[in-house]
Design a protein around this motif. Structure first.
Motif, PDB file in Angstrom:
ATOM      1  N   GLY A 272       0.831  -1.194   0.000  1.00  0.00           N
ATOM      2  CA  GLY A 272       0.000   0.000   0.000  1.00  0.00           C
ATOM      3  C   GLY A 272       0.864   1.241   0.000  1.00  0.00           C
ATOM      4  N   VAL A 273       0.228   2.400  -0.186  1.00  0.00           N
ATOM      5  CA  VAL A 273       0.896   3.694  -0.028  1.00  0.00           C
ATOM      6  C   VAL A 273      -0.035   4.607   0.757  1.00  0.00           C
ATOM      7  CG1 VAL A 273       2.319   3.532  -2.110  1.00  0.00           C
ATOM      8  CG2 VAL A 273       0.066   4.590  -2.253  1.00  0.00           C
ATOM      9  N   LEU A 274       0.531   5.452   1.569  1.00  0.00           N
ATOM     10  CA  LEU A 274      -0.257   6.297   2.446  1.00  0.00           C
ATOM     11  C   LEU A 274      -1.044   7.309   1.613  1.00  0.00           C
ATOM     12  CD1 LEU A 274       1.060   7.679   5.815  1.00  0.00           C
ATOM     13  CD2 LEU A 274      -0.699   8.855   4.495  1.00  0.00           C
ATOM     14  N   GLY A 275      -2.354   7.189   1.691  1.00  0.00           N
ATOM     15  CA  GLY A 275      -3.273   8.020   0.921  1.00  0.00           C
ATOM     16  C   GLY A 275      -4.674   7.470   1.105  1.00  0.00           C
ATOM     17  N   GLY A 276      -5.462   7.492   0.056  1.00  0.00           N
ATOM     18  CA  GLY A 276      -6.786   6.880   0.143  1.00  0.00           C
ATOM     19  C   GLY A 276      -7.780   7.712   0.929  1.00  0.00           C
ATOM     20  N   LYS A 277      -8.440   7.098   1.884  1.00  0.00           N
ATOM     21  CA  LYS A 277      -9.490   7.766   2.652  1.00  0.00           C
ATOM     22  C   LYS A 277      -8.963   9.062   3.276  1.00  0.00           C
ATOM     23  CE  LYS A 277     -12.633   7.018   6.552  1.00  0.00           C
ATOM     24  NZ  LYS A 277     -13.061   6.061   7.620  1.00  0.00           N
ATOM     25  N   ASP A 278      -9.728  10.132   3.122  1.00  0.00           N
ATOM     26  CA  ASP A 278      -9.334  11.449   3.649  1.00  0.00           C
ATOM     27  C   ASP A 278      -7.950  11.851   3.168  1.00  0.00           C
ATOM     28  OD1 ASP A 278     -11.757  11.528   5.038  1.00  0.00           O
ATOM     29  OD2 ASP A 278     -10.875  10.651   6.839  1.00  0.00           O
ATOM     30  N   GLU A 279      -7.563  11.365   1.991  1.00  0.00           N
ATOM     31  CA  GLU A 279      -6.249  11.628   1.405  1.00  0.00           C
ATOM     32  C   GLU A 279      -5.129  11.335   2.393  1.00  0.00           C
ATOM     33  OE1 GLU A 279      -6.152  15.341  -0.695  1.00  0.00           O
ATOM     34  OE2 GLU A 279      -7.777  14.711  -2.013  1.00  0.00           O
ATOM     35  N   GLY A 280      -5.306  10.248   3.130  1.00  0.00           N
ATOM     36  CA  GLY A 280      -4.258   9.764   4.012  1.00  0.00           C
ATOM     37  C   GLY A 280      -4.609   9.751   5.475  1.00  0.00           C
ATOM     38  N   GLY A 281      -5.663  10.464   5.887  1.00  0.00           N
ATOM     39  CA  GLY A 281      -6.058  10.457   7.280  1.00  0.00           C
ATOM     40  C   GLY A 281      -5.493  11.630   8.043  1.00  0.00           C
ATOM     41  N   ASP A 282      -5.049  11.385   9.265  1.00  0.00           N
ATOM     42  CA  ASP A 282      -4.509  12.444  10.102  1.00  0.00           C
ATOM     43  C   ASP A 282      -3.268  11.917  10.824  1.00  0.00           C
ATOM     44  OD1 ASP A 282      -5.418  10.871  12.294  1.00  0.00           O
ATOM     45  OD2 ASP A 282      -7.361  11.890  12.258  1.00  0.00           O
ATOM     46  N   GLU A 283      -2.805  12.631  11.832  1.00  0.00           N
ATOM     47  CA  GLU A 283      -1.552  12.247  12.480  1.00  0.00           C
ATOM     48  C   GLU A 283      -1.707  11.067  13.434  1.00  0.00           C
ATOM     49  OE1 GLU A 283       1.030  15.174  13.986  1.00  0.00           O
ATOM     50  OE2 GLU A 283       0.813  16.511  12.282  1.00  0.00           O
TER      51      GLU A 283
END
Length: 304
Positions: A272-283
């Protein structure tokens, strides 16, 4: 929302870049962002002169340094990442196949996303999040610096020759298609040089198990060294993967989700790559589009 798209104002330290301002746009770029249209399939072939322009803009911002050996502290990375009772990102040594994406045309060059080298037949492929390279058009001012640390580019600077996204991302920013593949060339030297031969590459696995021990490694846009976190990734939905960890801030969009990481090389299997839902989520919580049939089709198209 974890978008690292930038109208960044940065100050140059010696030799590092220190970002002092960040404009974050979720549904649009700054009006002066350099964009280009691709074709209906989501493919963009970058003219060589635009890659050369991006590379020239990065001169002075990063410096070529000797290629490092594996850091002696690398063996301690796992202990550092496991030490916290709650998963939290910690600074780690740079890994050859992972680095920041620099944006070079808005103010001083600065990095705003993370990318990684992934195995391909031609040996020239990099993967990141689609929102890092496309928003109403393809960014034309990109440069990738694998293994970056404190302003150093031990494996050189690489610029795109082509970018591939799913047309469903271009149409409506569908989070299930927030993945992009870039074919790259060296900014100096033989343009036929292959990045995989220089840095090694992550293996890629399609249709992985929904629950996997995972490491995420990326570059905060306000820092000059990578951070990483380990936890078990879980299914958020049929099309999204969830990774709970504190301290993966702006700049880590596009970071690889890796399993089966070899401690001797830092290379693993990309799921996977960090992104997707909420364009990656939060901290605290990060996401990735699931690497299923659609991502495999995109990979096959990008490597043709």
């Amino acid at each position: 929302m974890r978008l690292r798209y930038v109208a960044l104002v940065a100050a140059l330290a010696v030799p590092a870049l220190i970002a002092v301002g960040l404009f974050v746009a979720r549904h649009g770029l700054a009006t002066d962002a350099p964009l280009a249209k691709g074709d209906a399939t989501g493919h963009y072939r970058q003219p060589p002169e635009l890659g050369a322009k991006a590379a020239k803009a990065l001169e002075g911002a990063v410096q070529r340094v000797p290629t490092p050996g594996r850091p002696a502290g690398d063996a301690d990375r796992g202990d550092t990442l496991r030490a916290a009772q709650r998963p939290a990102a910690a600074e780690v040594p740079a890994t050859a196949a992972v680095g920041p994406l620099f944006y070079t045309a808005q103010g001083e060059p600065a990095h705003g996303c993370t990318a990684s080298v992934v195995h391909s037949p031609a040996g020239d492929l990099v993967v990141t999040a689609a929102h890092c390279v496309y928003m109403e058009g393809f960014r034309t001012d990109l440069a990738f610096v694998p293994g970056y640390r404190d302003g150093g580019a031990p494996y050189g600077v690489w610029v795109p020759t082509s970018i591939d996204i799913d047309p469903e991302w271009a149409a409506d920013r569908d989070p299930d298609h927030d993945v992009a593949f870039l074919r790259v060339r060296p900014s100096v030297g033989d343009p036929r040089g292959k990045i995989e031969g220089v840095t090694g590459a992550e293996r890629v696995r399609f249709r992985p198990a929904r629950r996997l021990p995972t490491q995420v490694l990326g570059y905060p846009n306000a820092g000059e060294r990578p951070v990483a976190c380990r936890n078990t990734a879980e299914a958020e939905s049929a099309s999204q993967v969830r990774f709970d960890c504190e301290g993966l801030p702006n700049g880590t969009s596009g970071s690889p989700f890796l399993t089966e990481v070899d401690p001797a090389t830092g290379l693993g299997t990309l799921v996977g790559v960090l992104g997707g839902k909420d364009e990656g989520g939060d901290e605290r919580t990060s996401y990735s589009a699931y690497f299923g049939d659609a991502v495999e089709r995109l990979y096959r198209r990008a490597t043709r």
